[in-house]
Write a protein that holds these residues in place. Structure first.
Motif, mmCIF file in Angstrom:
data_model
loop_
_atom_site.group_PDB
_atom_site.id
_atom_site.type_symbol
_atom_site.label_atom_id
_atom_site.label_comp_id
_atom_site.label_asym_id
_atom_site.label_seq_id
_atom_site.Cartn_x
_atom_site.Cartn_y
_atom_site.Cartn_z
ATOM 1 N N THR A 109 0.828 -1.194 0.000
ATOM 2 C CA THR A 109 0.000 0.000 0.000
ATOM 3 C C THR A 109 0.867 1.251 0.000
ATOM 4 N N LEU A 110 0.296 2.332 -0.486
ATOM 5 C CA LEU A 110 0.984 3.606 -0.569
ATOM 6 C C LEU A 110 0.989 4.267 0.800
ATOM 7 N N ASP A 111 2.149 4.696 1.244
ATOM 8 C CA ASP A 111 2.288 5.412 2.506
ATOM 9 C C ASP A 111 2.149 6.902 2.205
ATOM 10 N N LEU A 112 0.909 7.395 2.275
ATOM 11 C CA LEU A 112 0.617 8.758 1.849
ATOM 12 C C LEU A 112 1.290 9.831 2.709
ATOM 13 N N PRO A 113 1.328 9.714 4.037
ATOM 14 C CA PRO A 113 2.041 10.749 4.813
ATOM 15 C C PRO A 113 3.516 10.871 4.446
ATOM 16 N N LYS A 114 4.147 9.755 4.139
ATOM 17 C CA LYS A 114 5.557 9.806 3.738
ATOM 18 C C LYS A 114 5.699 10.478 2.378
ATOM 19 N N MET A 115 4.764 10.230 1.477
ATOM 20 C CA MET A 115 4.805 10.871 0.166
ATOM 21 C C MET A 115 4.601 12.376 0.288
ATOM 22 N N PHE A 116 3.662 12.792 1.172
ATOM 23 C CA PHE A 116 3.446 14.221 1.363
ATOM 24 C C PHE A 116 4.667 14.884 1.996
ATOM 25 N N SER A 117 5.361 14.182 2.872
ATOM 26 C CA SER A 117 6.570 14.773 3.459
ATOM 27 C C SER A 117 7.662 14.927 2.398
ATOM 28 N N LYS A 118 7.722 14.002 1.439
ATOM 29 C CA LYS A 118 8.680 14.149 0.344
ATOM 30 C C LYS A 118 8.321 15.343 -0.544
ATOM 31 N N LEU A 119 7.025 15.519 -0.820
ATOM 32 C CA LEU A 119 6.600 16.668 -1.613
ATOM 33 C C LEU A 119 6.844 17.975 -0.847
ATOM 34 N N LYS A 120 6.709 17.918 0.473
ATOM 35 C CA LYS A 120 6.977 19.097 1.292
ATOM 36 C C LYS A 120 8.459 19.466 1.230
ATOM 37 N N ASP A 121 9.320 18.453 1.265
ATOM 38 C CA ASP A 121 10.767 18.713 1.169
ATOM 39 C C ASP A 121 11.142 19.293 -0.193
ATOM 40 N N ARG A 122 10.407 18.910 -1.238
ATOM 41 C CA ARG A 122 10.688 19.427 -2.580
ATOM 42 C C ARG A 122 10.044 20.787 -2.832
ATOM 43 N N GLY A 123 9.186 21.253 -1.912
ATOM 44 C CA GLY A 123 8.603 22.588 -2.032
ATOM 45 C C GLY A 123 7.311 22.659 -2.811
ATOM 46 N N PHE A 124 6.556 21.558 -2.888
ATOM 47 C CA PHE A 124 5.281 21.572 -3.606
ATOM 48 C C PHE A 124 4.091 21.792 -2.678
ATOM 49 N N VAL A 125 4.174 21.317 -1.448
ATOM 50 C CA VAL A 125 3.060 21.416 -0.509
ATOM 51 C C VAL A 125 3.565 21.898 0.846
ATOM 52 N N LYS A 126 2.628 22.337 1.664
ATOM 53 C CA LYS A 126 2.934 22.660 3.059
ATOM 54 C C LYS A 126 1.802 22.118 3.925
ATOM 55 N N PHE A 127 2.111 21.859 5.186
ATOM 56 C CA PHE A 127 1.112 21.324 6.106
ATOM 57 C C PHE A 127 0.385 22.477 6.770
ATOM 58 N N ASP A 128 -0.942 22.421 6.748
ATOM 59 C CA ASP A 128 -1.769 23.429 7.398
ATOM 60 C C ASP A 128 -2.310 22.836 8.695
ATOM 61 N N PRO A 129 -1.806 23.276 9.858
ATOM 62 C CA PRO A 129 -2.257 22.667 11.113
ATOM 63 C C PRO A 129 -3.709 22.985 11.446
ATOM 64 N N ASN A 130 -4.238 24.098 10.933
ATOM 65 C CA ASN A 130 -5.645 24.422 11.208
ATOM 66 C C ASN A 130 -6.589 23.443 10.524
#
Length: 132
Positions: free
Chosen positions: A34-55
């Motif tokens: 299965t795809l580990d989506l949180p890990k993929m989002f952290s990789k995209l965050k490191d590359r500068g495509f997304v950011k985490f919105d805590p709200n």
């Protein structure tokens, strides 16, 4: 790699197939990948495509400033190349529909990047209206 490999949790027995009359063979269950989506989002965050919105407790697309100076056609090609690379690497997983969440975040990042390039204040609506 961004995938989880683990044993299946089945309440029932493995599948039993009949080879010939009177003979049975057991087919063991396949391990799910299965795809580990949180890990993929952290990789995209490191590359500068997304950011985490805590709200909102989710990831949102942000403009990618390193491709801002390219033509719009080249920016779109770049984002397509990024997603196709992800898709070709993770197409074997058991839950490929989760990749659509990555696509939506990359698409929102693309819209933000194009609106930053054109210096549009209300980016999403005007950029979608202008470029489709």
């Amino acid at each position: 790699l961004g995938v989880k490999v683990g044993p299946t949790i089945q309440k029932n027995n493995p599948i039993v197939l009949k080879k010939r009359v009177g003979q049975k063979s057991r087919v063991p269950a396949r391990l799910p990948i299965t795809l580990d989506l949180p890990k993929m989002f952290s990789k995209l965050k490191d590359r500068g495509f997304v950011k985490f919105d805590p709200n909102l407790n989710c990831y949102n697309g942000i403009p990618c400033s390193r491709v801002q100076n390219l033509d719009i056609r080249d920016i779109i090609k770049y984002y397509n190349r990024v997603f196709r690379g992800i898709w070709s690497y993770y197409r074997f997983v058991d839950n490929p529909k989760r990749l659509s969440q990555l696509w939506w975040r990359l698409q929102s990042s693309l819209i933000c990047t194009i609106s930053l390039k054109n210096r549009l204040k209300h980016g999403f609506k005007k950029t979608i209206a202008q470029y489709g």
